[in-house]
Design a protein around this motif. Structure first.
Motif, PDB file in Angstrom:
ATOM      1  N   ASP A  99      33.935  37.555 -89.130  1.00 16.66           N
ATOM      2  CA  ASP A  99      33.311  38.836 -89.471  1.00 16.66           C
ATOM      3  C   ASP A  99      31.850  38.823 -89.010  1.00 16.66           C
ATOM      4  O   ASP A  99      31.025  38.091 -89.540  1.00 16.66           O
ATOM      5  N   GLU A 100      31.533  39.643 -87.994  1.00 24.59           N
ATOM      6  CA  GLU A 100      30.171  39.725 -87.454  1.00 24.59           C
ATOM      7  C   GLU A 100      29.427  40.961 -87.946  1.00 24.59           C
ATOM      8  O   GLU A 100      28.298  41.205 -87.515  1.00 24.59           O
ATOM      9  N   ARG A 101      30.044  41.725 -88.859  1.00 21.63           N
ATOM     10  CA  ARG A 101      29.391  42.949 -89.336  1.00 21.63           C
ATOM     11  C   ARG A 101      28.310  42.593 -90.358  1.00 21.63           C
ATOM     12  O   ARG A 101      28.589  41.990 -91.390  1.00 21.63           O
ATOM     13  N   LEU A 102      27.091  42.996 -90.085  1.00 22.42           N
ATOM     14  CA  LEU A 102      25.982  42.684 -90.981  1.00 22.42           C
ATOM     15  C   LEU A 102      26.035  43.546 -92.234  1.00 22.42           C
ATOM     16  O   LEU A 102      25.755  43.070 -93.340  1.00 22.42           O
ATOM     17  N   GLN A 103      26.417  44.827 -92.106  1.00 26.40           N
ATOM     18  CA  GLN A 103      26.541  45.741 -93.243  1.00 26.40           C
ATOM     19  C   GLN A 103      27.862  46.493 -93.134  1.00 26.40           C
ATOM     20  O   GLN A 103      28.383  46.720 -92.037  1.00 26.40           O
ATOM     21  N   ASP A 160      25.243  45.255 -97.890  1.00 28.16           N
ATOM     22  CA  ASP A 160      25.331  44.044 -97.083  1.00 28.16           C
ATOM     23  C   ASP A 160      26.739  43.481 -97.147  1.00 28.16           C
ATOM     24  O   ASP A 160      27.380  43.477 -98.208  1.00 28.16           O
ATOM     25  N   ASN A 161      27.200  43.030 -96.019  1.00 28.42           N
ATOM     26  CA  ASN A 161      28.550  42.490 -95.934  1.00 28.42           C
ATOM     27  C   ASN A 161      28.598  41.105 -96.595  1.00 28.42           C
ATOM     28  O   ASN A 161      27.958  40.158 -96.112  1.00 28.42           O
ATOM     29  N   PRO A 162      29.330  40.972 -97.686  1.00 31.74           N
ATOM     30  CA  PRO A 162      29.395  39.656 -98.349  1.00 31.74           C
ATOM     31  C   PRO A 162      30.136  38.613 -97.519  1.00 31.74           C
ATOM     32  O   PRO A 162      29.966  37.407 -97.745  1.00 31.74           O
ATOM     33  N   ASN A 163      30.950  39.051 -96.558  1.00 34.72           N
ATOM     34  CA  ASN A 163      31.718  38.120 -95.730  1.00 34.72           C
ATOM     35  C   ASN A 163      31.072  37.878 -94.363  1.00 34.72           C
ATOM     36  O   ASN A 163      31.718  37.339 -93.452  1.00 34.72           O
ATOM     37  N   TYR A 164      29.816  38.297 -94.210  1.00 38.74           N
ATOM     38  CA  TYR A 164      29.142  38.157 -92.915  1.00 38.74           C
ATOM     39  C   TYR A 164      29.028  36.679 -92.532  1.00 38.74           C
ATOM     40  O   TYR A 164      28.545  35.851 -93.307  1.00 38.74           O
ATOM     41  N   GLN A 165      29.457  36.353 -91.331  1.00 40.83           N
ATOM     42  CA  GLN A 165      29.441  34.975 -90.858  1.00 40.83           C
ATOM     43  C   GLN A 165      28.467  34.744 -89.704  1.00 40.83           C
ATOM     44  O   GLN A 165      28.400  33.645 -89.163  1.00 40.83           O
ATOM     45  N   GLY A 166      27.755  35.789 -89.328  1.00 40.43           N
ATOM     46  CA  GLY A 166      26.827  35.663 -88.210  1.00 40.43           C
ATOM     47  C   GLY A 166      27.502  35.912 -86.880  1.00 40.43           C
ATOM     48  O   GLY A 166      28.724  36.052 -86.789  1.00 40.43           O
ATOM     49  N   GLU A 167      26.683  35.989 -85.816  1.00 38.78           N
ATOM     50  CA  GLU A 167      27.234  36.211 -84.485  1.00 38.78           C
ATOM     51  C   GLU A 167      27.944  34.949 -84.000  1.00 38.78           C
ATOM     52  O   GLU A 167      27.400  33.841 -84.076  1.00 38.78           O
TER      53      GLU A 167
END
Length: 313
Positions: A99-103, A160-167
């Motif tokens: 998951d790359e979505r920041l928000q 904010d996306n709680p599952n954000y994993q970064g690029e």
């Protein structure tokens, strides 16, 4: 030398119009010419400048303009002489659940029940005409009016996306095709210095070319040649530009005065002057013979007087 002549190093300013302003550093290696990957800008003002390229035995380089460092680096890093040391792993793939979505939109946010998102609504006071025939006129639709309770299109709030994993970054591996070459900065039998000139505007000057293996000596020579002239050259250029501005201002002033004189002549004074000149030209033929006779007599009188003076002597 000609346009197809082989060379080892091309170095110098390349200025063409307004879009192309680059300091070229092209090096030859294994039958190909390679440009510097960096975008180096040259000086484009009206003063002369000193350009210096240093290639060191440890495969590093440095570029100076006016004896000041502009850029430095490694030959392998800034030229594509060799294949890259690292390449992307061809077998690596981004995980499907990465998951790359920041928000994201808040999944728990719901639209209120009383939210009005229709900008226009049917007029409740409008009534179908008595003579309306649906067979002939179609289904009757009342006119629309602005909805006073309209609040705009509803959108859930952003969180904010709680599952954000970064690029996701593609992993790299060593390139099997890469082999170091310690001779990329070695050139042999350099015996000619040539100039590649494409000039579309006059006024370009160049001199004092130096090839040496002593960096300090090169800087010293630059300071004793270009360095001694730069301030004087700038003063003369500024003086010349000031004189040219004064000249242009005087010419513009004379032009304005002529235009003002033409605009002030609104009563046709030029036409009256032309008529007077025509009348004078009509009277001139009668007076010309008399004037010519008088001039001839005066001329003859002078000759006779001179002749008598000679006789007396």
């Amino acid at each position: 030398m000609h346009s197809e002549s082989q060379y080892y190093i091309m170095f110098g300013p390349d200025i063409c119009g307004f879009g192309n302003n680059r300091l070229q550093v092209i090096l030859y290696h294994q039958g190909k010419y390679h440009e510097n990957n960096k975008t180096l800008k040259c000086r484009i003002n009206k003063d002369t400048h000193l350009y210096t390229l240093i290639i060191r035995p440890n495969a590093t380089y440095e570029v100076k303009i006016d004896n000041e460092k502009v850029t430095t680096g490694g030959l392998e890093d800034d030229w594509d002489f060799l294949p890259p040391r690292k390449i992307k792993d061809p077998y690596a793939r981004k995980p499907r659940k990465w998951d790359e979505r920041l928000q994201i939109e808040d999944p728990e946010d719901k639209k209120p029940e009383d939210w009005e998102d229709s900008e226009f609504i049917p007029d409740p006071e409008a009534k179908k005409p008595d003579d309306w025939n649906e067979a002939m006129d179609g289904v009757w639709e009342g006119p629309l009016i602005p909805n006073v309770k309209y609040k705009g299109q509803w959108k859930p709030r952003i969180i904010d996306n709680p599952n954000y994993q970064g690029e996701w970054i593609h992993p790299e591996i060593d390139n099997p095709k890469y082999k170091p070459d310690p001779t990329i900065c070695h050139y042999y039998n350099i015996s000619v210095l040539g100039l590649d000139l494409w000039q579309v505007k006059s006024g370009s000057i160049f001199d004092n070319f130096l090839l040496t293996n002593d960096e300090e000596f090169a800087e010293e020579v630059g300071n004793k040649t270009w360095g001694l002239r730069k301030d004087v050259e700038q003063q003369w250029r500024e003086l010349y530009e000031e004189m040219e501005k004064k000249k242009e201002a005087e010419e513009a002033k004379k032009k304005r005065e002529k235009q003002r004189a033409r605009q002030e002549d609104i009563w046709g004074l030029d036409e009256e002057d032309e008529e007077d000149n025509e009348e004078d030209s009509e009277e001139e033929p009668d007076e010309k013979p008399k004037q010519e006779d008088g001039a001839d007599r005066a001329f003859l009188g002078k000759k006779e007087a001179r002749f008598d003076q000679k006789d007396e002597l």
